[in-house]
Design a protein around this motif. Structure first.
Motif, PDB file in Angstrom:
ATOM      1  N   ASP A  79       0.803  -1.243   0.000  1.00 58.22           N
ATOM      2  CA  ASP A  79       0.000   0.000   0.000  1.00 58.22           C
ATOM      3  C   ASP A  79       0.826   1.278   0.000  1.00 58.22           C
ATOM      4  O   ASP A  79       0.441   2.268  -0.623  1.00 58.22           O
ATOM      5  N   GLN A  80       1.990   1.270   0.657  1.00 61.16           N
ATOM      6  CA  GLN A  80       2.788   2.508   0.670  1.00 61.16           C
ATOM      7  C   GLN A  80       3.441   2.755  -0.682  1.00 61.16           C
ATOM      8  O   GLN A  80       3.572   3.894  -1.130  1.00 61.16           O
ATOM      9  N   GLN A  81       3.840   1.680  -1.337  1.00 59.57           N
ATOM     10  CA  GLN A  81       4.392   1.831  -2.685  1.00 59.57           C
ATOM     11  C   GLN A  81       3.295   2.273  -3.657  1.00 59.57           C
ATOM     12  O   GLN A  81       3.546   3.061  -4.574  1.00 59.57           O
ATOM     13  N   ALA A  82       2.085   1.761  -3.443  1.00 57.55           N
ATOM     14  CA  ALA A  82       0.968   2.168  -4.307  1.00 57.55           C
ATOM     15  C   ALA A  82       0.712   3.663  -4.155  1.00 57.55           C
ATOM     16  O   ALA A  82       0.427   4.362  -5.141  1.00 57.55           O
ATOM     17  N   ALA A  83       0.816   4.175  -2.937  1.00 50.98           N
ATOM     18  CA  ALA A  83       0.610   5.617  -2.729  1.00 50.98           C
ATOM     19  C   ALA A  83       1.703   6.414  -3.451  1.00 50.98           C
ATOM     20  O   ALA A  83       1.435   7.463  -4.043  1.00 50.98           O
ATOM     21  N   LEU A  84       2.941   5.907  -3.429  1.00 51.89           N
ATOM     22  CA  LEU A  84       4.039   6.561  -4.167  1.00 51.89           C
ATOM     23  C   LEU A  84       3.670   6.639  -5.652  1.00 51.89           C
ATOM     24  O   LEU A  84       3.847   7.674  -6.304  1.00 51.89           O
ATOM     25  N   PHE A  85       3.136   5.534  -6.167  1.00 53.42           N
ATOM     26  CA  PHE A  85       2.772   5.462  -7.585  1.00 53.42           C
ATOM     27  C   PHE A  85       1.555   6.353  -7.868  1.00 53.42           C
ATOM     28  O   PHE A  85       1.518   7.080  -8.861  1.00 53.42           O
ATOM     29  N   GLY A  86       0.584   6.304  -6.978  1.00 49.26           N
ATOM     30  CA  GLY A  86      -0.633   7.111  -7.149  1.00 49.26           C
ATOM     31  C   GLY A  86      -0.354   8.602  -7.067  1.00 49.26           C
ATOM     32  O   GLY A  86      -1.085   9.426  -7.615  1.00 49.26           O
ATOM     33  N   GLN A  87       0.728   8.959  -6.342  1.00 45.77           N
ATOM     34  CA  GLN A  87       1.126  10.376  -6.248  1.00 45.77           C
ATOM     35  C   GLN A  87       2.018  10.766  -7.423  1.00 45.77           C
ATOM     36  O   GLN A  87       2.570  11.874  -7.438  1.00 45.77           O
ATOM     37  N   CYS A  88       2.208   9.847  -8.360  1.00 45.53           N
ATOM     38  CA  CYS A  88       3.041  10.093  -9.553  1.00 45.53           C
ATOM     39  C   CYS A  88       4.470  10.483  -9.192  1.00 45.53           C
ATOM     40  O   CYS A  88       5.072  11.356  -9.829  1.00 45.53           O
ATOM     41  N   CYS A  89       5.017   9.838  -8.152  1.00 42.51           N
ATOM     42  CA  CYS A  89       6.425  10.082  -7.788  1.00 42.51           C
ATOM     43  C   CYS A  89       7.302   9.197  -8.678  1.00 42.51           C
ATOM     44  O   CYS A  89       7.895   8.220  -8.211  1.00 42.51           O
ATOM     45  N   PHE A  90       7.349   9.508  -9.947  1.00 41.04           N
ATOM     46  CA  PHE A  90       8.034   8.664 -10.931  1.00 41.04           C
ATOM     47  C   PHE A  90       9.502   9.034 -11.116  1.00 41.04           C
ATOM     48  O   PHE A  90      10.249   8.300 -11.740  1.00 41.04           O
ATOM     49  N   ASP A  91       9.914  10.212 -10.613  1.00 41.50           N
ATOM     50  CA  ASP A  91      11.298  10.643 -10.837  1.00 41.50           C
ATOM     51  C   ASP A  91      12.124  10.474  -9.567  1.00 41.50           C
ATOM     52  O   ASP A  91      11.612  10.639  -8.452  1.00 41.50           O
ATOM     53  N   GLU A  92      13.398  10.182  -9.781  1.00 43.95           N
ATOM     54  CA  GLU A  92      14.321  10.106  -8.656  1.00 43.95           C
ATOM     55  C   GLU A  92      14.239  11.426  -7.889  1.00 43.95           C
ATOM     56  O   GLU A  92      14.241  12.502  -8.496  1.00 43.95           O
ATOM     57  N   GLY A  93      14.147  11.339  -6.564  1.00 42.72           N
ATOM     58  CA  GLY A  93      14.052  12.556  -5.757  1.00 42.72           C
ATOM     59  C   GLY A  93      12.618  12.930  -5.401  1.00 42.72           C
ATOM     60  O   GLY A  93      12.398  13.778  -4.546  1.00 42.72           O
ATOM     61  N   ASP A  94      11.608  12.290  -6.055  1.00 48.41           N
ATOM     62  CA  ASP A  94      10.207  12.562  -5.694  1.00 48.41           C
ATOM     63  C   ASP A  94       9.873  11.817  -4.393  1.00 48.41           C
ATOM     64  O   ASP A  94      10.279  10.658  -4.222  1.00 48.41           O
ATOM     65  N   ALA A  95       9.120  12.448  -3.525  1.00 49.53           N
ATOM     66  CA  ALA A  95       8.777  11.798  -2.255  1.00 49.53           C
ATOM     67  C   ALA A  95       7.341  12.080  -1.868  1.00 49.53           C
ATOM     68  O   ALA A  95       6.784  13.123  -2.204  1.00 49.53           O
ATOM     69  N   LYS A  96       6.753  11.111  -1.145  1.00 51.27           N
ATOM     70  CA  LYS A  96       5.410  11.320  -0.587  1.00 51.27           C
ATOM     71  C   LYS A  96       5.414  10.818   0.849  1.00 51.27           C
ATOM     72  O   LYS A  96       6.192   9.932   1.222  1.00 51.27           O
ATOM     73  N   ASN A  97       4.540  11.404   1.655  1.00 56.70           N
ATOM     74  CA  ASN A  97       4.330  10.873   2.998  1.00 56.70           C
ATOM     75  C   ASN A  97       2.842  10.599   3.161  1.00 56.70           C
ATOM     76  O   ASN A  97       2.019  11.458   2.838  1.00 56.70           O
ATOM     77  N   THR A  98       2.509   9.395   3.609  1.00 58.96           N
ATOM     78  CA  THR A  98       1.107   9.037   3.859  1.00 58.96           C
ATOM     79  C   THR A  98       0.884   9.081   5.371  1.00 58.96           C
ATOM     80  O   THR A  98       1.472   8.303   6.113  1.00 58.96           O
ATOM     81  N   TYR A  99       0.062  10.019   5.796  1.00 61.33           N
ATOM     82  CA  TYR A  99      -0.177  10.249   7.224  1.00 61.33           C
ATOM     83  C   TYR A  99      -1.464   9.565   7.655  1.00 61.33           C
ATOM     84  O   TYR A  99      -2.553  10.140   7.549  1.00 61.33           O
ATOM     85  N   GLY A 100      -1.362   8.324   8.094  1.00 65.03           N
ATOM     86  CA  GLY A 100      -2.538   7.622   8.610  1.00 65.03           C
ATOM     87  C   GLY A 100      -2.324   7.341  10.087  1.00 65.03           C
ATOM     88  O   GLY A 100      -1.830   8.200  10.823  1.00 65.03           O
ATOM     89  N   THR A 101      -2.663   6.120  10.516  1.00 71.59           N
ATOM     90  CA  THR A 101      -2.434   5.698  11.896  1.00 71.59           C
ATOM     91  C   THR A 101      -0.945   5.871  12.216  1.00 71.59           C
ATOM     92  O   THR A 101      -0.558   6.484  13.206  1.00 71.59           O
TER      93      THR A 101
END
Ligand SMILES: Nc1ncnc2c1ncn2[C@@H]1O[C@H](COP(=O)(O)OP(=O)(O)O)[C@@H](O)[C@H]1O
Ligand SMILES: O=P(O)(O)OC[C@H](O)CO
Length: 491
Positions: free
Chosen positions: A237-259
């Motif tokens: 699921d965390q990798q899916a969020a990276l993909f869903g956020q279109c973090c396709f380039d080196e250096g792109d980052a996302k943080n998923t703030y759940g529990t």
């Protein structure tokens, strides 16, 4: 035509149906039982999970007025690390699934550490020895379930993480994707195959393991509720969020703030083994293209601290009240809250730490405490970003945010202040399911390439840092001091 995504999470299963523009057209969700037979043990019933998935798929299709034949493909995203073993002939699980949060393998991990230490497998799998991952859970099952090892050696039982379990139920194929396999400790990050030396060290018979496949590929054709639909992606699921956020380039980052919170940084096509307490993981692999790797910083307690303020202290009656309470004060009043409720995850990995509120004076009130709660997630995130910078030299120019906490706009501002870079929130919030849908859609040609997906990504909010560099550094120093106060608590 549409793409469906099954999001099989820790507490609920969801099915979302997306149209060609990545918009949600139907959604259904069902919770299932959390089984806690002993302190520290957390199990799920794999058959209940499967039933919940069948139910949400049927319900989502019904709500959208759709039939399975309206789906061009279905993708799967799942809670990671959770371990299932089932009978290859009957499909009957041999034991409840052991959930990622379960700590029963503490002893298994300490035994495996031996003289070599916690980082014995770090170079091959990118992970420290910890109860969190599937390998120790599988070793425990093979040792504790009578006759299981012999059955595994005869090829009578199969192992899988939740993606494998669902794909096997849906198609009869025994496969997993690289992102899920990268959470087991058993896969070699460079060969993207099971590592024979690690299998030997863990005592795992190779016959019981699924084939490791790309994240975006047609694994088989659905049966039953998804009759005839290509099952075309799987991502943790965390990798899916990276993909869903279109973090396709080196250096792109996302943080998923759940529990908890999980920050992933795309590090390109070479794995970076962390020397600063981060996990190396596969971000995704599209068909035969090279795998894209990520560094991950896992935070155990994020939104869970807001829940704690609500449920254990009663300071708020719903999570969204925290924002108003924290807006009632100018700052934290000198108070810092380190939520090391069950130790600290990245970058510290200290199981001896316990939570602490420090800096209390008579001045500190409810508002200050609420603010300290929001700041705790922001500072934990900052420490992960710093560790990523130390490992890779990559300095973030912006952080993409998703998950339940991002509705809190004060929190978004605090996060930007603490990081010193903008924080952005996407228009489509369902980034986890969207990532699985994107990967499935790419596999069947519903979408042509990542560039097309990127065009769907719309910014819904952006918060820019408003804190001075001096203030930020002074606060950072106080946070670090607060963290050290939590160490060495458990003997
Ligand atoms: N307005 C808010 N401010 C801060 N935290 C919030 C707010 N609304 C929800 N949360 C937190 O978000 C979390 C739920 O997010 P979600 O992404 O659904 O989590 P999970 O997928 O881990 O179940 C909860 O822990 C909750 O406390
Ligand atoms: O199901 P979630 O959202 O709690 O995510 C769990 C993570 O995949 C654990 O690694």
């Amino acid at each position: 035509m549409y793409i469906a995504a099954i999001d099989q999470g820790t507490t609920s299963s969801r099915c979302l149906v997306f149209d060609g523009a990545g918009r949600v057209v139907a959604d259904a969700q069902r919770e299932f039982s959390q089984i806690m037979p002993r302190p520290g043990w957390v199990e799920h019933d794999p058959m209940e999970i499967w039933a919940s998935v069948e139910a949400v798929v049927a319900q989502a299709l019904e709500r959208g007025g759709l039939a399975a034949s309206d789906l061009a493909a279905v993708g799967i995203t799942n809670q990671r690390e959770t371990t299932v073993v089932w009978d290859a002939a009957t499909g009957e699980p041999v034991h409840n699934a052991i959930v990622w949060q379960d700590t029963r393998t503490d002893r298994v991990c300490r035994e495996l550490e031996g003289a070599v230490g916690q980082n014995r497998f770090l170079d091959s799998c990118g992970l420290p020895l910890a109860t969190y991952f599937s390998g120790p859970k599988l070793r425990w099952l093979l040792a504790e379930v009578p006759g299981l090892r012999e059955r595994a050696e005869r090829g009578e039982v199969l192992f899988g993480t939740i993606d494998s379990w669902l794909i096997w139920r849906l198609t009869g194929e025994h496969v997993t994707d690289v992102t899920n396999a990268s959470r087991t400790m058993l896969m070699n990050l460079r060969t993207l195959d099971w590592d024979p030396r690690t299998l030997e060290a863990f005592g795992v018979p190779a016959r019981m393991l699924p084939r490791i496949r790309p994240s975006s590929e047609v694994y088989g054709t659905g049966r039953g509720v998804l009759e005839g639909v290509p099952v075309a992606s799987a991502l943790g699921d965390q990798q899916a969020a990276l993909f869903g956020q279109c973090c396709f380039d080196e250096g792109d980052a996302k943080n998923t703030y759940g529990t908890g919170a999980f920050l992933l940084l795309n590090t390109g096509t070479r794995p970076v083994v962390s020397r600063h307490g981060l996990l190396t993981t596969v971000g995704y692999r599209i068909g035969d293209e090279p795998a894209v790797y990520a560094l991950e910083g896992s935070i155990a307690i994020a939104g869970a601290l807001v829940q704690w303020l609500r449920d254990n202290l009663g300071l708020i009656s719903s999570a969204d009240e925290i924002e108003e309470l924290a807006r009632g004060v100018d700052d934290n009043g000198g108070c810092y809250f380190v939520p090391a409720f069950s130790g600290l995850f990245a970058p510290y990995w200290r199981s001896d730490a316990r939570g602490a509120i420090v800096g209390l004076t008579r001045f500190v009130g409810r508002g200050h405490l609420a603010r300290a709660v929001l700041e705790a997630t922001a500072w934990q995130t900052r420490e992960i970003v710093d560790a990523m910078n130390a490992d890779t030299g990559i300095a973030l120019d912006c952080l993409k945010a998703d998950g339940g906490m991002v509705v809190d706009e004060l929190f978004m501002q605090i996060q930007a202040d603490v990081l010193g870079v903008p924080v952005v929130r996407p228009g489509i919030k369902e980034t986890t399911a969207l990532g699985a849908a994107y990967a499935a859609g790419l596999a069947v040609g519903f979408w042509s390439d990542p560039a097309e997906l990127r065009a769907h990504w719309k910014e819904d909010g952006r918060w820019t840092p408003a804190m001075t560099a001096e203030e930020r550094e002074a606060e950072h120093a106080r946070w670090r001091k607060a963290v050290t106060r939590t160490f060495d608590w458990v003997e």
